[in-house]
Design a protein around this motif. Structure first.
Motif, PDB file in Angstrom:
ATOM      1  N   VAL A 108     -25.355  44.016  66.533  1.00 23.77           N
ATOM      2  CA  VAL A 108     -25.798  44.082  67.923  1.00 23.77           C
ATOM      3  C   VAL A 108     -27.063  44.924  68.017  1.00 23.77           C
ATOM      4  CG1 VAL A 108     -25.239  44.899  70.250  1.00 23.77           C
ATOM      5  CG2 VAL A 108     -23.458  43.898  68.824  1.00 23.77           C
ATOM      6  N   THR A 109     -28.011  44.477  68.832  1.00 22.78           N
ATOM      7  CA  THR A 109     -29.155  45.304  69.241  1.00 22.78           C
ATOM      8  C   THR A 109     -29.276  45.210  70.751  1.00 22.78           C
ATOM      9  OG1 THR A 109     -30.366  44.957  67.173  1.00 22.78           O
ATOM     10  CG2 THR A 109     -31.643  45.701  69.069  1.00 22.78           C
ATOM     11  N   VAL A 110     -29.223  46.356  71.418  1.00 21.40           N
ATOM     12  CA  VAL A 110     -29.438  46.397  72.865  1.00 21.40           C
ATOM     13  C   VAL A 110     -30.504  47.441  73.176  1.00 21.40           C
ATOM     14  CG1 VAL A 110     -27.208  45.510  73.635  1.00 21.40           C
ATOM     15  CG2 VAL A 110     -27.444  47.943  73.135  1.00 21.40           C
ATOM     16  N   LYS A 165     -36.536  41.440  72.423  1.00 25.66           N
ATOM     17  CA  LYS A 165     -35.198  40.901  72.659  1.00 25.66           C
ATOM     18  C   LYS A 165     -34.288  42.093  72.974  1.00 25.66           C
ATOM     19  CE  LYS A 165     -35.727  36.758  69.827  1.00 25.66           C
ATOM     20  NZ  LYS A 165     -35.193  35.953  68.699  1.00 25.66           N
ATOM     21  N   THR A 166     -34.022  42.284  74.262  1.00 24.08           N
ATOM     22  CA  THR A 166     -33.354  43.512  74.699  1.00 24.08           C
ATOM     23  C   THR A 166     -31.842  43.472  74.531  1.00 24.08           C
ATOM     24  OG1 THR A 166     -33.198  42.689  76.967  1.00 24.08           O
ATOM     25  CG2 THR A 166     -35.170  43.958  76.387  1.00 24.08           C
ATOM     26  N   ASN A 167     -31.302  42.307  74.204  1.00 28.45           N
ATOM     27  CA  ASN A 167     -29.846  42.193  74.141  1.00 28.45           C
ATOM     28  C   ASN A 167     -29.511  41.010  73.245  1.00 28.45           C
ATOM     29  OD1 ASN A 167     -27.116  41.674  74.636  1.00 28.45           O
ATOM     30  ND2 ASN A 167     -27.247  42.120  76.814  1.00 28.45           N
ATOM     31  N   GLY A 172     -25.871  35.222  70.476  1.00 23.46           N
ATOM     32  CA  GLY A 172     -25.939  35.260  71.929  1.00 23.46           C
ATOM     33  C   GLY A 172     -26.312  36.632  72.448  1.00 23.46           C
ATOM     34  N   ARG A 173     -25.776  36.964  73.623  1.00 23.99           N
ATOM     35  CA  ARG A 173     -26.055  38.243  74.266  1.00 23.99           C
ATOM     36  C   ARG A 173     -24.776  38.763  74.894  1.00 23.99           C
ATOM     37  NH1 ARG A 173     -27.544  38.974  79.265  1.00 23.99           N
ATOM     38  NH2 ARG A 173     -29.556  39.882  78.699  1.00 23.99           N
ATOM     39  N   ILE A 174     -24.687  40.074  75.059  1.00 25.53           N
ATOM     40  CA  ILE A 174     -23.550  40.683  75.729  1.00 25.53           C
ATOM     41  C   ILE A 174     -23.823  40.677  77.235  1.00 25.53           C
ATOM     42  CG2 ILE A 174     -22.168  42.779  75.996  1.00 25.53           C
ATOM     43  CD1 ILE A 174     -23.047  43.525  73.133  1.00 25.53           C
ATOM     44  N   GLN A 175     -22.861  40.223  78.009  1.00 21.99           N
ATOM     45  CA  GLN A 175     -23.058  40.237  79.453  1.00 21.99           C
ATOM     46  C   GLN A 175     -21.889  40.935  80.143  1.00 21.99           C
ATOM     47  OE1 GLN A 175     -23.383  36.135  80.734  1.00 21.99           O
ATOM     48  NE2 GLN A 175     -21.188  35.903  80.988  1.00 21.99           N
TER      49      GLN A 175
END
Length: 215
Positions: free
Chosen positions: A11-13, A108-110, A175-178
């Protein structure tokens, strides 16, 4: 072996710190604290992502509200017992953190990558407006025999594809975490606003290896 397992959950946020640190727990003398990160979407909305940080990575007694933070780590789960049942609690476990001056438009912030196993039959449905959705629950292995159970949501053609996945099949997801608000009915008279976290899937594929049982 450990490095291989870590690679299956990345993960990268990046976002703005919007809370102070709150104590979570301690393991072998190392304290862990929670902090919330506000990650913007392309649609100008945002997600509030809970991040678990070791006191050895940052001074958790300081306030960083308003500062921009980049976190690399894993998306982890644990069961919290409440109201006579277990509730799945999800957060980003930070392995590396660094402050950044600004967020470039191309950043890519998330983003998240998972490699795990389908551990429940997929649930396919359509919204009243006809949008296709499929819910998956992915078991992602961790060292020492542990696993994280990550809810994922697929859309459109990905939903139609995921509908036919079988329990035990190995699956890779990008994908992304929401975050998503919902109302929890406590009893006949009371409801409570809660926040659920899940992976919004942009790409997925079945991998060759599968197993019959989920550890």
């Amino acid at each position: 072996m450990t490095d291989k397992v870590i690679e299956n959950n990345q993960v990268t946020v990046m976002g703005e710190v919007v809370s102070d640190f709150s104590y979570s727990h301690e393991i072998y003398g190392e304290g862990f604290y929670m902090v919330d990160l506000r990650c913007t979407r392309l649609s100008d909305s945002f997600d509030i992502i809970p991040v678990m940080v070791s006191e050895r990575l940052l001074d958790v007694t300081a306030s960083y509200i308003g500062m921009l933070l980049c976190v690399n780590g894993q998306f982890r789960s644990y069961n919290r017992h409440e109201e006579r049942k277990n509730r799945l609690v999800l957060s980003v476990f930070a392995r590396e953190v660094k402050f950044i001056e600004e967020m470039e438009e191309s950043s890519k912030t998330n983003q998240i990558y998972l490699d795990g196993y389908i551990c429940k039959e997929p649930v396919y449905r359509k919204t009243p407006l006809g949008r296709e959705i499929a819910d998956l629950l992915l078991a992602v292995n961790r060292p020492y025999g542990k696993s994280d159970y990550i809810p994922c949501i697929c859309w459109g053609r990905n939903a139609r594809y995921a509908e036919h996945f079988k329990v035990g099949e190995r699956c890779a997801i990008w994908g992304r975490i929401q975050s998503r608000e919902y109302m929890k009915k406590l009893d006949e008279e009371n409801v409570e606003k809660r926040v659920a976290f899940e992976v919004s899937v942009s790409k997925l594929e079945l991998l060759e290896e599968a197993r019959e049982s989920i550890v």
